[in-house]
Design a protein around this motif. Sequence first.
Motif, short mmCIF file in Angstrom:
data_model
loop_
_atom_site.label_atom_id
_atom_site.label_comp_id
_atom_site.label_asym_id
_atom_site.label_seq_id
_atom_site.Cartn_x
_atom_site.Cartn_y
_atom_site.Cartn_z
N ALA A 135 0.80 -1.23 0.00
CA ALA A 135 0.00 0.00 0.00
C ALA A 135 0.83 1.28 0.00
CB ALA A 135 -0.98 -0.01 1.18
N PRO A 136 1.91 1.38 0.83
CA PRO A 136 2.68 2.63 0.81
C PRO A 136 3.27 2.95 -0.57
CG PRO A 136 3.22 1.35 2.76
CD PRO A 136 2.37 0.47 1.90
N ALA A 137 3.76 1.92 -1.26
CA ALA A 137 4.34 2.16 -2.60
C ALA A 137 3.26 2.66 -3.56
CB ALA A 137 4.98 0.88 -3.12
N ILE A 138 2.07 2.06 -3.50
CA ILE A 138 0.97 2.49 -4.36
C ILE A 138 0.62 3.95 -4.09
CG2 ILE A 138 -1.48 2.13 -4.89
CD1 ILE A 138 -0.95 -0.87 -3.99
N LYS A 139 0.53 4.31 -2.82
CA LYS A 139 0.16 5.68 -2.44
C LYS A 139 1.24 6.68 -2.85
CE LYS A 139 -2.67 4.06 1.42
NZ LYS A 139 -2.74 3.85 2.88
#
Length: 380
Positions: A124-128
């Motif tokens: 999730a952090p990479a996507i955001k």
Amino acid sequence: MMSVSKLPQTGTTIFTVMSALANEVGAINLSQGFPDYQTDPKLINLVTKAMKNGHNQYAPMAGWMPLREQIAHKTEKLYGARYNPDTEITITAGGTQAIFTAICAAIHPNDEVIVFEPAYDCYAPAIKLMGGTVKSLELEPPDYRIAWDMVKRLISNRTRMIILNSPHNPTSTILRQEDIDELTAIVKNRDILILSDEVYEHLIFDGETHHSMARYAELQQRSFIVSSFGKLFHTTGWKLGYCLAPAAMMQEFRKIHQYLVFSVNTPMQVAIAEYLKYESTYLSLPGFFEQKRDAFRQGLAQTRFELLPCSGSYFQSVRYTNISNVKDTDFAIQVAKEFGVASIPVSAFYSKGTDYRVLRFCFAKKQETLDKAVERLMKL
């Protein structure tokens, strides 16, 4: 001075928190996924030999070619898939870097990515960071099966990627043929990429098949497949992994990779290239870990925990609803402090902190470590 955080909701990972607590209170650390036994001395000697032979400068950006050739051989042998070592395989600084790089290469602002939760916490952090939107689908114990009719509802014209992880961390479930069939039908004639986190590919039990995306032409042609030598050779501290992808996708992957790390440590790549020639090094792993799983489950069966299924990986999840009603983060701390065993509360893998009263233990440990942990957990 930083004024606005790019990841305002992100703090220290649960793995760091629980490992630190284990050290602080002297608990047996079954939280973070790393072995407490040594890697094969043959592999260590090959690293030393590579260093002594002068392999101490930069490797090529995409990785040491003999290693990429060995990966291509292994992938074809296991899954019948041919990858060009020159254009379709890249050596990375561990699985997490490969995952981050693939997401960076593929996701643009407002792209949607479907993630199945509980999910490894780096997705999730990479996507955001890329301006993408996480579309989460929560899976429930005890079986954590994917509801594909719900996946269909999440698909939109902005869906860019589906992230899969099998064998799965933290639930130890695996994809089955029916999952592959459903996935294939969903992505057919759609411009959807797959990021397949397969770092536990060799840790699969009970004679089951690892359904790698590499096995299926329709899926292979749209997949970044990530794997890890840390999980394979009990060397998590070496931070060595790799990514497989079709040439056009890999070209974009490498554009990011070259500015993240450029290349990864040379002597270990040289050593692993030699070590992989011995196929028993990976073909023997399912039996090795299945034995550990069975012994650990046998021990845990004497406790008050409810054992959840474990088909792959080196994690065993347990439900504790008949022991306590406190939330899993508090219970994990209590078990570490009062009973001397550190685990991971599975709510940490849900973006909303969904709590099914489940803890995850790592059984990639010496038998005496597991026996001691069970002895302590029996007092609960």
